[in-house]
Design a protein around this motif. Structure first.
Motif, PDB file in Angstrom:
ATOM      1  N   LYS A  24      20.067  63.900  35.421  1.00  0.00           N
ATOM      2  CA  LYS A  24      19.187  64.785  34.660  1.00  0.00           C
ATOM      3  C   LYS A  24      19.526  64.683  33.193  1.00  0.00           C
ATOM      4  O   LYS A  24      20.677  64.766  32.809  1.00  0.00           O
ATOM      5  N   PRO A  81      26.735  66.083  36.241  1.00  0.00           N
ATOM      6  CA  PRO A  81      26.723  67.512  36.527  1.00  0.00           C
ATOM      7  C   PRO A  81      25.413  67.984  37.179  1.00  0.00           C
ATOM      8  O   PRO A  81      25.389  68.979  37.875  1.00  0.00           O
ATOM      9  N   GLN A  82      24.325  67.239  36.944  1.00  0.00           N
ATOM     10  CA  GLN A  82      23.051  67.599  37.552  1.00  0.00           C
ATOM     11  C   GLN A  82      22.284  66.323  37.887  1.00  0.00           C
ATOM     12  O   GLN A  82      22.199  65.403  37.079  1.00  0.00           O
ATOM     13  N   ASP A 103      16.630  69.752  42.339  1.00  0.00           N
ATOM     14  CA  ASP A 103      17.792  69.525  41.476  1.00  0.00           C
ATOM     15  C   ASP A 103      19.052  69.818  42.274  1.00  0.00           C
ATOM     16  O   ASP A 103      19.104  70.789  43.032  1.00  0.00           O
ATOM     17  N   LYS A 105      23.055  70.516  41.555  1.00  0.00           N
ATOM     18  CA  LYS A 105      23.976  70.834  40.468  1.00  0.00           C
ATOM     19  C   LYS A 105      25.395  70.922  40.992  1.00  0.00           C
ATOM     20  O   LYS A 105      25.619  71.216  42.157  1.00  0.00           O
ATOM     21  N   ARG A 110      26.966  68.355  47.032  1.00  0.00           N
ATOM     22  CA  ARG A 110      25.703  68.981  46.647  1.00  0.00           C
ATOM     23  C   ARG A 110      24.702  68.758  47.765  1.00  0.00           C
ATOM     24  O   ARG A 110      24.359  67.636  48.080  1.00  0.00           O
TER      25      ARG A 110
END
Length: 121
Positions: A24, A81-82, A103, A105, A110
């Motif tokens: 992202k 991180p994303q 998404d 995160k 995740r």
């Protein structure tokens, strides 16, 4: 990640599911596009990190994307991180693609769920 079509979604028997993970990059406004659709510039995802393909007949399914699947070994999923995960159902016979995105995160495991529905106009 869990991937499933939306209730009532019609999926062709020859369709493929293409799942991508991109880093992202909210600061970008370049309007990154792919062969199926434009990614909105407010949520542009830049670097393609990983891609998996499955037959649509396997839906619903669970797919694991990890660093071993990185397209470029220097671009690791775990370092981002994303991550934006997108799943598209593409039919070889044409017609509109179905798409869904989510998404993910954090740096730990995740888990996301992506529901694939008709693409917005």
């Amino acid at each position: 990640m869990d991937i499933r079509p939306a209730d009532g979604a019609c999926v062709a028997s020859d369709a493929a599911v293409i799942v991508t993970a991109r880093a992202k990059d909210a600061a970008s406004s370049t309007g990154v596009t792919n062969s199926a659709s434009a990614v909105d510039t407010a949520n542009v995802a830049s670097t393609l990190l990983a891609e998996r393909r499955r037959s649509a007949s396997e839906l619903p399914t669970t797919i694991v994307l990890d660093d071993s699947l990185a397209i470029n070994p220097a671009d690791k999923l775990s370092a981002c991180p994303q991550v934006v995960v997108q799943a598209r159902i593409v039919s070889a016979s044409g017609g509109d693609d179905l798409t869904g995105r989510s998404d993910a995160k954090g740096a730990e495991s995740r888990r996301v769920s992506v529901v694939i529905a008709a693409q917005s106009p």
